[in-house]
Design a protein around this motif. Structure first.
Motif, PDB file in Angstrom:
ATOM      1  N   ALA A 225     -19.127  37.300  81.082  1.00  0.00           N
ATOM      2  CA  ALA A 225     -19.980  36.502  81.814  1.00  0.00           C
ATOM      3  C   ALA A 225     -19.531  36.354  83.300  1.00  0.00           C
ATOM      4  O   ALA A 225     -20.333  36.708  84.137  1.00  0.00           O
ATOM      5  N   ILE A 226     -18.187  36.492  83.529  1.00  0.00           N
ATOM      6  CA  ILE A 226     -17.474  36.375  85.018  1.00  0.00           C
ATOM      7  C   ILE A 226     -17.792  37.828  85.500  1.00  0.00           C
ATOM      8  O   ILE A 226     -18.165  37.730  86.643  1.00  0.00           O
ATOM      9  N   ALA A 227     -17.575  38.793  84.768  1.00  0.00           N
ATOM     10  CA  ALA A 227     -17.634  40.098  85.127  1.00  0.00           C
ATOM     11  C   ALA A 227     -18.880  40.501  85.807  1.00  0.00           C
ATOM     12  O   ALA A 227     -19.602  41.380  86.511  1.00  0.00           O
ATOM     13  N   GLN A 228     -20.043  40.018  84.949  1.00  0.00           N
ATOM     14  CA  GLN A 228     -21.556  40.147  85.516  1.00  0.00           C
ATOM     15  C   GLN A 228     -21.615  39.343  86.899  1.00  0.00           C
ATOM     16  O   GLN A 228     -22.633  40.043  87.520  1.00  0.00           O
ATOM     17  N   PHE A 229     -21.149  38.507  87.426  1.00  0.00           N
ATOM     18  CA  PHE A 229     -21.231  37.925  88.644  1.00  0.00           C
ATOM     19  C   PHE A 229     -20.514  38.424  89.764  1.00  0.00           C
ATOM     20  O   PHE A 229     -20.711  38.272  90.986  1.00  0.00           O
ATOM     21  N   VAL A 230     -19.464  39.248  89.434  1.00  0.00           N
ATOM     22  CA  VAL A 230     -18.804  39.982  90.496  1.00  0.00           C
ATOM     23  C   VAL A 230     -19.351  40.874  91.306  1.00  0.00           C
ATOM     24  O   VAL A 230     -19.312  40.512  92.566  1.00  0.00           O
ATOM     25  N   PRO A 231     -20.484  41.695  90.713  1.00  0.00           N
ATOM     26  CA  PRO A 231     -21.176  42.402  91.706  1.00  0.00           C
ATOM     27  C   PRO A 231     -22.036  41.586  92.907  1.00  0.00           C
ATOM     28  O   PRO A 231     -22.515  41.839  93.844  1.00  0.00           O
ATOM     29  N   LEU A 232     -22.663  40.340  92.302  1.00  0.00           N
ATOM     30  CA  LEU A 232     -23.437  39.465  92.954  1.00  0.00           C
ATOM     31  C   LEU A 232     -22.571  39.020  94.100  1.00  0.00           C
ATOM     32  O   LEU A 232     -23.095  38.912  95.175  1.00  0.00           O
ATOM     33  N   ILE A 233     -21.292  38.297  93.746  1.00  0.00           N
ATOM     34  CA  ILE A 233     -20.538  37.887  94.597  1.00  0.00           C
ATOM     35  C   ILE A 233     -20.244  39.065  95.841  1.00  0.00           C
ATOM     36  O   ILE A 233     -20.185  38.886  97.197  1.00  0.00           O
TER      37      ILE A 233
ATOM     38  N   ALA B 101     -20.952  38.640  99.722  1.00  0.00           N
ATOM     39  CA  ALA B 101     -20.064  39.045 100.938  1.00  0.00           C
ATOM     40  C   ALA B 101     -20.373  40.053 101.991  1.00  0.00           C
ATOM     41  O   ALA B 101     -20.245  39.877 103.092  1.00  0.00           O
ATOM     42  N   ILE B 102     -21.035  41.162 101.445  1.00  0.00           N
ATOM     43  CA  ILE B 102     -21.447  42.271 102.274  1.00  0.00           C
ATOM     44  C   ILE B 102     -22.363  41.852 103.213  1.00  0.00           C
ATOM     45  O   ILE B 102     -22.480  42.167 104.476  1.00  0.00           O
TER      46      ILE B 102
ATOM     47  N   PHE C 225     -21.069  39.762 105.875  1.00  0.00           N
ATOM     48  CA  PHE C 225     -20.348  40.278 107.155  1.00  0.00           C
ATOM     49  C   PHE C 225     -21.210  41.330 107.876  1.00  0.00           C
ATOM     50  O   PHE C 225     -20.821  41.576 109.000  1.00  0.00           O
ATOM     51  N   LEU C 226     -22.212  41.883 107.233  1.00  0.00           N
ATOM     52  CA  LEU C 226     -22.742  42.918 107.952  1.00  0.00           C
ATOM     53  C   LEU C 226     -24.133  42.341 108.680  1.00  0.00           C
ATOM     54  O   LEU C 226     -24.420  42.884 109.549  1.00  0.00           O
ATOM     55  N   LEU C 227     -24.877  41.284 108.140  1.00  0.00           N
ATOM     56  CA  LEU C 227     -26.074  40.711 108.691  1.00  0.00           C
ATOM     57  C   LEU C 227     -25.915  39.222 109.313  1.00  0.00           C
ATOM     58  O   LEU C 227     -26.352  38.925 110.400  1.00  0.00           O
ATOM     59  N   ILE C 228     -25.512  38.496 108.611  1.00  0.00           N
ATOM     60  CA  ILE C 228     -25.493  36.864 108.696  1.00  0.00           C
ATOM     61  C   ILE C 228     -24.518  36.687 109.998  1.00  0.00           C
ATOM     62  O   ILE C 228     -24.921  35.831 110.916  1.00  0.00           O
ATOM     63  N   ARG C 229     -23.186  37.044 109.859  1.00  0.00           N
ATOM     64  CA  ARG C 229     -22.191  36.802 110.915  1.00  0.00           C
ATOM     65  C   ARG C 229     -22.423  37.279 112.223  1.00  0.00           C
ATOM     66  O   ARG C 229     -22.475  36.507 113.105  1.00  0.00           O
TER      67      ARG C 229
END
Length: 97
Positions: free
Chosen positions: A5-13, A17-18, A21-25
């Motif tokens: 279950a945690i491993a499924q959320f890692v790609p979303l996180i 994050a990407i 750092f690429l759009l919002i910031r």
């Protein structure tokens, strides 16, 4: 089961994050720079509005308004935040000390 279950959320996180750092910031940084530029406007600055009009700041009013002279005798009221670029700044007034 909990590990998967945690491993499924890692790609979303990672995607969030990407995106941050690429759009919002960078967008937040650009907004802060624009706000700083608008706050430093003063009489005599040559500016470009978002509509593409080039003029000279004649008056900075209190309620986020500028009076911009487009050509001799043609003055318009402009909202400060619609200034896209400052072409030339006036020199700050020298203080005699």
């Amino acid at each position: 089961m909990e590990g998967s279950a945690i491993a499924q959320f890692v790609p979303l996180i990672l995607i969030f994050a990407i995106m941050y750092f690429l759009l919002i910031r960078p967008q937040q940084k650009k907004v802060k720079e624009h706000q700083k530029m608008v706050e430093s406007l003063r009489r005599g600055d040559q500016v470009v509005t978002q509509g593409g009009l080039i003029g000279k700041v004649m008056k900075v009013k209190d309620n986020n308004e500028l009076e911009v002279e487009l050509s001799e005798g043609v003055k318009v009221r402009v909202v400060q935040s619609t200034i896209a670029q400052v072409l030339s700044k006036t020199e700050p007034a020298k203080t005699d000390s």
